[in-house]
Motif scaffolding. Sequence first.
Motif, short mmCIF file in Angstrom:
data_model
loop_
_atom_site.label_atom_id
_atom_site.label_comp_id
_atom_site.label_asym_id
_atom_site.label_seq_id
_atom_site.Cartn_x
_atom_site.Cartn_y
_atom_site.Cartn_z
N SER A 176 113.31 -5.50 -71.15
CA SER A 176 112.70 -6.43 -72.11
C SER A 176 111.18 -6.44 -72.05
CB SER A 176 113.24 -7.84 -71.86
OG SER A 176 114.64 -7.87 -72.04
N ASP A 177 110.60 -6.39 -70.83
CA ASP A 177 109.14 -6.43 -70.73
C ASP A 177 108.51 -5.17 -71.32
OD1 ASP A 177 110.29 -4.98 -68.64
OD2 ASP A 177 108.58 -5.29 -67.32
N VAL A 178 109.23 -4.05 -71.28
CA VAL A 178 108.72 -2.82 -71.89
C VAL A 178 108.86 -2.89 -73.41
CG1 VAL A 178 108.96 -0.31 -71.99
CG2 VAL A 178 109.23 -1.51 -69.81
N GLN A 179 109.98 -3.43 -73.88
CA GLN A 179 110.17 -3.62 -75.32
C GLN A 179 109.00 -4.37 -75.94
OE1 GLN A 179 113.77 -5.71 -76.16
NE2 GLN A 179 115.08 -4.30 -75.05
N ASP A 180 108.53 -5.40 -75.23
CA ASP A 180 107.51 -6.28 -75.80
C ASP A 180 106.17 -5.59 -75.98
OD1 ASP A 180 109.29 -8.34 -76.06
OD2 ASP A 180 108.71 -9.37 -74.23
N ASN A 228 119.76 -5.81 -72.73
CA ASN A 228 118.34 -6.15 -72.85
C ASN A 228 118.09 -6.61 -74.28
OD1 ASN A 228 117.24 -5.37 -70.17
ND2 ASN A 228 117.83 -3.32 -70.77
N ASP A 229 118.57 -7.78 -74.60
CA ASP A 229 118.44 -8.28 -75.96
C ASP A 229 116.98 -8.36 -76.38
OD1 ASP A 229 121.14 -8.54 -76.38
OD2 ASP A 229 121.22 -10.59 -75.63
N LEU A 230 116.72 -8.12 -77.66
CA LEU A 230 115.36 -8.22 -78.16
C LEU A 230 114.90 -9.67 -78.14
CD1 LEU A 230 115.46 -5.88 -81.28
CD2 LEU A 230 115.11 -5.28 -78.90
N SER A 231 113.64 -9.87 -77.80
CA SER A 231 113.08 -11.22 -77.87
C SER A 231 112.98 -11.63 -79.33
CB SER A 231 111.69 -11.25 -77.23
OG SER A 231 110.78 -10.46 -77.99
#
Length: 371
Positions: free
Chosen positions: A174-178, A218-221
């Motif tokens: 998740s932190d990488v997605q952001d 790892n759901d999207l925020s």
Amino acid sequence: MSDGTTTTGALVAPDRLRPHAEEAYADELVALAAVDDRPRPPRWRLSPRAVVTYLVGGTLRDGTEISAKYIGSRRLMEVAVATLATDRALLLLGVPGTAKSWVSEHLAAAVSGRSTLLIQGTSGTPEEAIRYGWNYARLLAEGPTPAALVPSPVMTAMETGGIARIEELTRIPSDVQDALITVLSEKTLPVPELGQEVQAVKGFNVIATANDRDRGVNDLSSALRRRFNTVVLPLPADVEDEIRIVTTRVAELAGSLELPEPPSAEEEIRRVVTVFRELRAGVTADGRTAVKSPTATLSAAEAISVITSGLALATHFGDGTLTAGDVAAGLVGAVVKDPVSDRVAWIEYLEVVVRNRPGWAEFYSACREVT
């Protein structure tokens, strides 16, 4: 073309197992561009309408036949293409085997002429894969300089006005997605080490894919999800559409693998598709008999794999004719992923449904033998 080049002049190695979409279908893309007189968004190779025609197929004014890359709802493809013409990114969502990656590749090829700006999402994907990295030898020797910077596919797409592709977005932490939030909302990518930023030029966008069976991984925020327009790609609703998908892709794969076309594979393809659809639905096609569904997805992608494996068996160990025995082993392997529960469901299906179905005696015997 016979000399190993496409009509665009791009060199295609004759022994390439799987050329990129823009290479394999270069002739179609050139033909579409030649007759495409509709408005094109900045840096698009084709108009949105022509991109949809490239995806779903059709006949051009000059008689050129465009093959269907996606067999399904045209409206879904129109929504996907229209999204790329806006400031919102596109998220293709669906269960495994619904052609998310295939559609993503062909969209990028038709829109920007390049499908290779790709990030493969995994649990180990670092932030550098989305932002940028460094050539550490040059970084140590020179310090942070533009020459030492290694652009990510996203950065390259921003600089060139292209399409970046991200496969399995929800597999990425998740932190990488952001790291995508600023890119998608502000259309900029800060490079603080150099005291500068990369601003996206017109034409830039992102296509991401996600498996809806990965929900909770790892759901999207909510902040990131708002930057995407989601298009859900369903499994084929119609049996004939699914048969057509499998038949088309098997023919393409057989050609690239240099497997001779069998005298007739239609019967076995229809049989495999029927089995998969009934097991997915938990009921036979006539609606009369309930069956247990295995844990496997059993999509068209798995059916393509089963038939292609059967063709290899028929070619190298048989007389070239695809038989029930050739597809049985691959079929059982596709269905029985859990050796306990899936095996019970499969044997019950064989005994209750397949055993008594007219014309399926050879198929039943072949499946029982390898089960």
